[in-house]
Design a protein around this motif. Structure first.
Motif, PDB file in Angstrom:
ATOM      1  N   MET A   1       0.842  -1.179   0.000  1.00 49.19           N
ATOM      2  CA  MET A   1       0.000   0.000   0.000  1.00 49.19           C
ATOM      3  C   MET A   1       0.890   1.246   0.000  1.00 49.19           C
ATOM      4  N   THR A   2       0.595   2.172  -0.863  1.00 51.80           N
ATOM      5  CA  THR A   2       1.372   3.400  -0.997  1.00 51.80           C
ATOM      6  C   THR A   2       0.909   4.416   0.038  1.00 51.80           C
ATOM      7  N   PRO A   3       1.846   4.966   0.823  1.00 56.29           N
ATOM      8  CA  PRO A   3       1.455   5.994   1.788  1.00 56.29           C
ATOM      9  C   PRO A   3       1.134   7.310   1.082  1.00 56.29           C
ATOM     10  N   GLU A   4       0.497   8.202   1.793  1.00 58.20           N
ATOM     11  CA  GLU A   4       0.223   9.538   1.264  1.00 58.20           C
ATOM     12  C   GLU A   4       1.536  10.328   1.223  1.00 58.20           C
ATOM     13  N   PRO A   5       1.721  11.181   0.206  1.00 58.39           N
ATOM     14  CA  PRO A   5       2.928  12.013   0.182  1.00 58.39           C
ATOM     15  C   PRO A   5       2.960  12.942   1.402  1.00 58.39           C
ATOM     16  N   PRO A   6       4.108  13.272   1.900  1.00 62.34           N
ATOM     17  CA  PRO A   6       5.421  12.989   1.321  1.00 62.34           C
ATOM     18  C   PRO A   6       5.941  11.615   1.743  1.00 62.34           C
ATOM     19  N   TYR A   7       6.514  10.907   0.772  1.00 67.74           N
ATOM     20  CA  TYR A   7       7.193   9.644   1.047  1.00 67.74           C
ATOM     21  C   TYR A   7       8.368   9.524   0.088  1.00 67.74           C
ATOM     22  N   PHE A   8       9.330   8.666   0.460  1.00 66.09           N
ATOM     23  CA  PHE A   8      10.473   8.464  -0.421  1.00 66.09           C
ATOM     24  C   PHE A   8      10.678   6.991  -0.679  1.00 66.09           C
ATOM     25  N   VAL A   9      11.350   6.714  -1.808  1.00 67.39           N
ATOM     26  CA  VAL A   9      11.578   5.351  -2.257  1.00 67.39           C
ATOM     27  C   VAL A   9      13.039   5.214  -2.666  1.00 67.39           C
ATOM     28  N   PHE A  10      13.668   4.126  -2.219  1.00 70.34           N
ATOM     29  CA  PHE A  10      15.012   3.794  -2.679  1.00 70.34           C
ATOM     30  C   PHE A  10      14.897   2.678  -3.697  1.00 70.34           C
ATOM     31  N   ARG A  11      15.638   2.810  -4.776  1.00 74.93           N
ATOM     32  CA  ARG A  11      15.690   1.781  -5.810  1.00 74.93           C
ATOM     33  C   ARG A  11      17.132   1.341  -5.973  1.00 74.93           C
ATOM     34  N   ARG A  12      17.329   0.125  -6.387  1.00 73.71           N
ATOM     35  CA  ARG A  12      18.680  -0.424  -6.468  1.00 73.71           C
ATOM     36  C   ARG A  12      19.555   0.288  -7.499  1.00 73.71           C
ATOM     37  N   GLU A  19       8.439  11.808  -3.164  1.00 73.95           N
ATOM     38  CA  GLU A  19       7.152  12.273  -3.694  1.00 73.95           C
ATOM     39  C   GLU A  19       6.583  13.317  -2.740  1.00 73.95           C
ATOM     40  N   LEU A  20       6.166  14.453  -3.299  1.00 76.32           N
ATOM     41  CA  LEU A  20       5.651  15.559  -2.500  1.00 76.32           C
ATOM     42  C   LEU A  20       4.228  15.896  -2.900  1.00 76.32           C
ATOM     43  N   ALA A  21       3.378  16.145  -1.917  1.00 74.01           N
ATOM     44  CA  ALA A  21       2.005  16.564  -2.194  1.00 74.01           C
ATOM     45  C   ALA A  21       2.033  18.005  -2.688  1.00 74.01           C
ATOM     46  N   SER A  22       1.456  18.247  -3.831  1.00 75.01           N
ATOM     47  CA  SER A  22       1.465  19.576  -4.431  1.00 75.01           C
ATOM     48  C   SER A  22       0.506  19.578  -5.608  1.00 75.01           C
ATOM     49  N   ASP A  23       0.186  20.774  -6.079  1.00 70.87           N
ATOM     50  CA  ASP A  23      -0.638  20.860  -7.282  1.00 70.87           C
ATOM     51  C   ASP A  23       0.220  20.782  -8.548  1.00 70.87           C
ATOM     52  N   ASP A  63       6.655  15.592 -21.431  1.00 67.66           N
ATOM     53  CA  ASP A  63       5.258  15.981 -21.291  1.00 67.66           C
ATOM     54  C   ASP A  63       5.221  17.476 -21.034  1.00 67.66           C
ATOM     55  N   LYS A  64       4.448  18.218 -21.817  1.00 64.03           N
ATOM     56  CA  LYS A  64       4.441  19.672 -21.654  1.00 64.03           C
ATOM     57  C   LYS A  64       3.792  20.111 -20.349  1.00 64.03           C
ATOM     58  N   GLU A  65       3.141  19.209 -19.648  1.00 64.29           N
ATOM     59  CA  GLU A  65       2.559  19.531 -18.349  1.00 64.29           C
ATOM     60  C   GLU A  65       3.592  19.415 -17.231  1.00 64.29           C
ATOM     61  N   LYS A  66       4.795  19.017 -17.587  1.00 63.00           N
ATOM     62  CA  LYS A  66       5.843  18.827 -16.590  1.00 63.00           C
ATOM     63  C   LYS A  66       6.903  19.901 -16.713  1.00 63.00           C
ATOM     64  N   ARG A  82       8.083  18.585 -11.695  1.00 62.16           N
ATOM     65  CA  ARG A  82       6.709  18.917 -11.348  1.00 62.16           C
ATOM     66  C   ARG A  82       5.790  18.368 -12.427  1.00 62.16           C
ATOM     67  N   ASP A  83       4.618  17.946 -12.016  1.00 57.63           N
ATOM     68  CA  ASP A  83       3.610  17.445 -12.943  1.00 57.63           C
ATOM     69  C   ASP A  83       2.312  18.165 -12.593  1.00 57.63           C
ATOM     70  N   ARG A  84       1.933  19.110 -13.441  1.00 54.60           N
ATOM     71  CA  ARG A  84       0.765  19.949 -13.171  1.00 54.60           C
ATOM     72  C   ARG A  84      -0.460  19.099 -12.862  1.00 54.60           C
ATOM     73  N   GLY A  85      -1.080  19.377 -11.719  1.00 55.60           N
ATOM     74  CA  GLY A  85      -2.272  18.647 -11.313  1.00 55.60           C
ATOM     75  C   GLY A  85      -1.981  17.381 -10.530  1.00 55.60           C
ATOM     76  N   CYS A  86      -0.730  16.950 -10.486  1.00 53.02           N
ATOM     77  CA  CYS A  86      -0.389  15.693  -9.797  1.00 53.02           C
ATOM     78  C   CYS A  86       0.528  15.885  -8.597  1.00 53.02           C
ATOM     79  N   GLY A  87       1.571  16.682  -8.732  1.00 53.39           N
ATOM     80  CA  GLY A  87       2.492  16.871  -7.622  1.00 53.39           C
ATOM     81  C   GLY A  87       3.912  17.113  -8.082  1.00 53.39           C
TER      82      GLY A  87
END
Length: 132
Positions: A1-12, A19-23, A63-66, A82-87
């Motif tokens: 289950m994915t937590p609500e932002p803000p959260y971070f992820v480490f990848r190998r 990830e940050l909550a934002s418009d 993506d032009k929304e980014k 940034r991704d307009r409308g997503c965060g």
């Protein structure tokens, strides 16, 4: 289950991400950049708003929304997308660089670590599954 932002992820293989909550607006992105400048001495090296991003840096689609802010903090390269409308998402330095500054930023914004089920089992056994 994915937590609500803000959260971070480490990848190998890839850079850690925060990830940050934002418009995802330009204003929200600029405000966060100003926070990083004031608290962590970030320096903006390049801004690409609605432009392409080289695949060799971070594998992100166009993506032009980014918008993308390339930052340098403590001699390390960061990318704020940034991704307009997503965060917003802050990508830290790629391994094998130290994630210490990235973790300081995550702590500053109150982020929690998102772990996959395998990472949770490794943590239970006292292993992180990543190289420090």
């Amino acid at each position: 289950m994915t937590p609500e932002p803000p959260y971070f992820v480490f990848r190998r293989k890839h850079a850690p991400s925060l990830e940050l909550a934002s418009d995802g607006s330009q204003d929200a992105c600029r405000a966060f950049v100003q926070t990083l400048q004031g608290c962590f001495g970030a320096r903006v090296t390049e801004v690409r708003d609605g432009g392409t991003i080289p695949d060799d840096l971070y594998p992100l689609p166009y993506d032009k929304e980014k918008g993308y802010y390339f930052l340098q903090i403590d001699g390390q390269e960061f990318l704020l997308m940034r991704d307009r409308g997503c965060g917003m998402c802050l990508w830290g330095p790629k391994p094998p660089e130290s994630p210490a500054t990235f973790l300081e930023i995550a702590r500053y914004v109150g982020a929690v670590e998102r772990r996959t089920p395998i990472q949770q089992v490794l943590a239970w056994f006292g292993r992180t599954g990543r190289r420090a």
